[in-house]
Design an enzyme around this catalytic site. Structure first.
Site, mmCIF file in Angstrom:
data_model
loop_
_atom_site.group_PDB
_atom_site.id
_atom_site.type_symbol
_atom_site.label_atom_id
_atom_site.label_comp_id
_atom_site.label_asym_id
_atom_site.label_seq_id
_atom_site.Cartn_x
_atom_site.Cartn_y
_atom_site.Cartn_z
ATOM 1 N N ARG A 127 -9.151 -3.353 3.214
ATOM 2 C CA ARG A 127 -7.637 -3.342 3.828
ATOM 3 C C ARG A 127 -7.757 -3.480 5.325
ATOM 4 O O ARG A 127 -8.640 -2.452 5.820
ATOM 5 C CB ARG A 127 -7.156 -2.336 3.376
ATOM 6 C CG ARG A 127 -5.697 -1.999 4.064
ATOM 7 C CD ARG A 127 -4.561 -2.999 3.843
ATOM 8 N NE ARG A 127 -3.438 -2.577 4.060
ATOM 9 C CZ ARG A 127 -2.584 -2.705 5.229
ATOM 10 N NH1 ARG A 127 -3.428 -3.140 6.153
ATOM 11 N NH2 ARG A 127 -1.361 -2.148 5.331
ATOM 12 N N GLU A 135 4.974 -8.552 3.563
ATOM 13 C CA GLU A 135 4.909 -8.349 1.919
ATOM 14 C C GLU A 135 5.034 -9.661 1.129
ATOM 15 O O GLU A 135 6.077 -10.139 1.430
ATOM 16 C CB GLU A 135 5.502 -7.194 1.262
ATOM 17 C CG GLU A 135 5.202 -5.835 1.707
ATOM 18 C CD GLU A 135 3.852 -5.428 1.353
ATOM 19 O OE1 GLU A 135 3.347 -5.520 0.159
ATOM 20 O OE2 GLU A 135 2.909 -4.995 2.387
ATOM 21 N N ARG A 175 -9.634 0.505 -1.664
ATOM 22 C CA ARG A 175 -9.895 -0.600 -0.866
ATOM 23 C C ARG A 175 -10.649 0.165 0.423
ATOM 24 O O ARG A 175 -10.234 1.285 0.905
ATOM 25 C CB ARG A 175 -8.635 -1.386 -0.579
ATOM 26 C CG ARG A 175 -7.781 -1.897 -1.690
ATOM 27 C CD ARG A 175 -6.685 -2.711 -1.043
ATOM 28 N NE ARG A 175 -5.898 -1.728 -0.233
ATOM 29 C CZ ARG A 175 -4.452 -1.933 0.179
ATOM 30 N NH1 ARG A 175 -4.047 -3.204 -0.066
ATOM 31 N NH2 ARG A 175 -4.009 -0.956 0.698
#
Length: 262
Positions: A127, A135, A175
Site C-alpha cells: 500500500r 476508489e 499489506r
C-alpha cells in the site's frame, strides 16, 4: 618366562607403562603449539566468515514470500527490492521480492515468475504510503471518477518494473505500507509523489493510521500545486469534488443505514 610367539619388546613396553596424574598430563601439553597464530587464525577466519555470511543472507539475501513473513524489526529500518507483478488499485500493488537485485542473479540467473499459479502466495502486497487514490468499483460500490485513470497511470508507471519499497508497517489488510521508488530515465522517482503531482491521488486524510515517512509536508505541497493547476481530479467544479476519504465515509454510512433498516 616368555610365551611362544611373543617378543621381549612387547613385555618391555608393558613394564614401562605407568599411571600419570591428570594435572601432570595437562602440564605436559605443548601449549606453544596453540600460541602460534598459524595454527588457529585460519580456523577463526573461516568460522567468522561463515557466521557473517549467514547473517548477511538472512538479513539481505533471503527472499521474503509475503507480508506476514517480514520480521517486525525490519519495519522503518529496511527497504525491500522487487518486481511489480500486478496493480490492484490506484494506490496498491503486488511485488515479488528479489533481494540483491541483478547482483544476486535476478533477471539473468534467477527467474521472476510471471504466471498467476507460480505467483500465488509468493508476492508482497504493498500500500503506497501517504496517498489515497480514487476508489474503484469494489463490493458492489460504484467507482469514483478518475479511479480508472489512477489505475491506468500506476500500471503504466510501475507494472513489470523493479521498485524499492521503504517499509513502515503492516496494515489491517496484511499489506505493507511503504514509500515506493522506481527508476525512470535513470532518475529515482517517488511514486506517491508523482501521483499527487498529476492530481491522481490526495494526501492520506485518515485521522489514525496515517503514514508519510516524514514526507507529509512535501506531499501536501504537491497536492496544493496540482489543485491550483486543476490537474486530474481537481479539474472539475469544486462543489462536486469528493475525496477518496469522504467517498469511503459516505459509502460506509449508506451501507450502515441499509443494514439497520433490514
Amino acid at each position: 618366562m616368555i610365551w611362544p610367539f611373543t617378543s621381549a619388546s612387547k613385555k618391555d613396553d608393558e613394564s614401562s607403562r605407568q599411571s600419570v596424574a591428570w594435572d601432570e598430563s595437562l602440564n605436559g601439553t605443548d601449549w606453544q603449539h596453540y600460541k602460534d597464530p598459524r595454527n588457529w587464525v585460519p580456523t577463526l577466519l573461516v568460522t567468522t566468515t561463515v557466521l557473517a555470511s549467514l547473517k548477511i543472507y538472512r538479513s539481505y539475501l533471503r527472499r521474503i514470500p509475503g507480508a506476514t513473513h517480514i520480521k517486525p524489526g525490519f519495519f522503518r529500518k529496511r527497504s525491500l527490492f522487487g518486481r511489480v507483478t500486478s496493480v490492484g488499485d490506484g494506490d496498491n500493488f503486488h511485488m515479488y521480492h528479489t533481494p540483491g537485485g541483478r547482483l544476486a542473479g535476478w533477471g539473468w540467473l534467477r527467474r521472476v515468475p510471471t504466471k498467476k499459479t507460480e505467483l500465488k502466495n509468493m508476492t508482497i502486497p504493498v500500500r503506497i504510503a501517504g496517498i489515497d487514490a480514487p476508489e474503484g468499483a469494489h463490493f458492489g460500490r460504484p467507482a469514483q471518477p478518475y479511479s480508472t485513470d489512477a489505475l491506468a497511470w500506476l500500471s503504466s508507471y510501475i507494472l513489470g518494473r523493479r521498485v524499492r519499497a521503504k517499509i513502515y508497517k503492516r496494515d489491517q489488510y496484511d499489506r505493507v505500507v511503504a514509500t515506493v521508488f522506481v527508476r525512470r530515465f535513470l532518475l529515482r522517482r517517488d511514486v506517491g509523489l508523482e501521483m499527487l503531482k498529476r492530481g491522481l491521488a490526495t494526501t492520506y486524510e485518515a485521522k489514525s493510521g496515517a503514514e508519510f515517512g516524514g514526507l507529509e509536508e512535501k506531499y501536501k505541497a504537491a497536492e496544493v500545486k496540482a489543485k491550483e493547476k486543476k490537474r486530474g481530479m481537481w479539474g472539475g467544479e469544486p462543489q462536486f469534488f469528493e475525496s477518496p476519504r469522504d467517498y469511503k465515509t459516505r459509502m460506509n454510512s449508506e451501507e450502515s443505514k441499509t443494514n439497520n433498516a433490514k
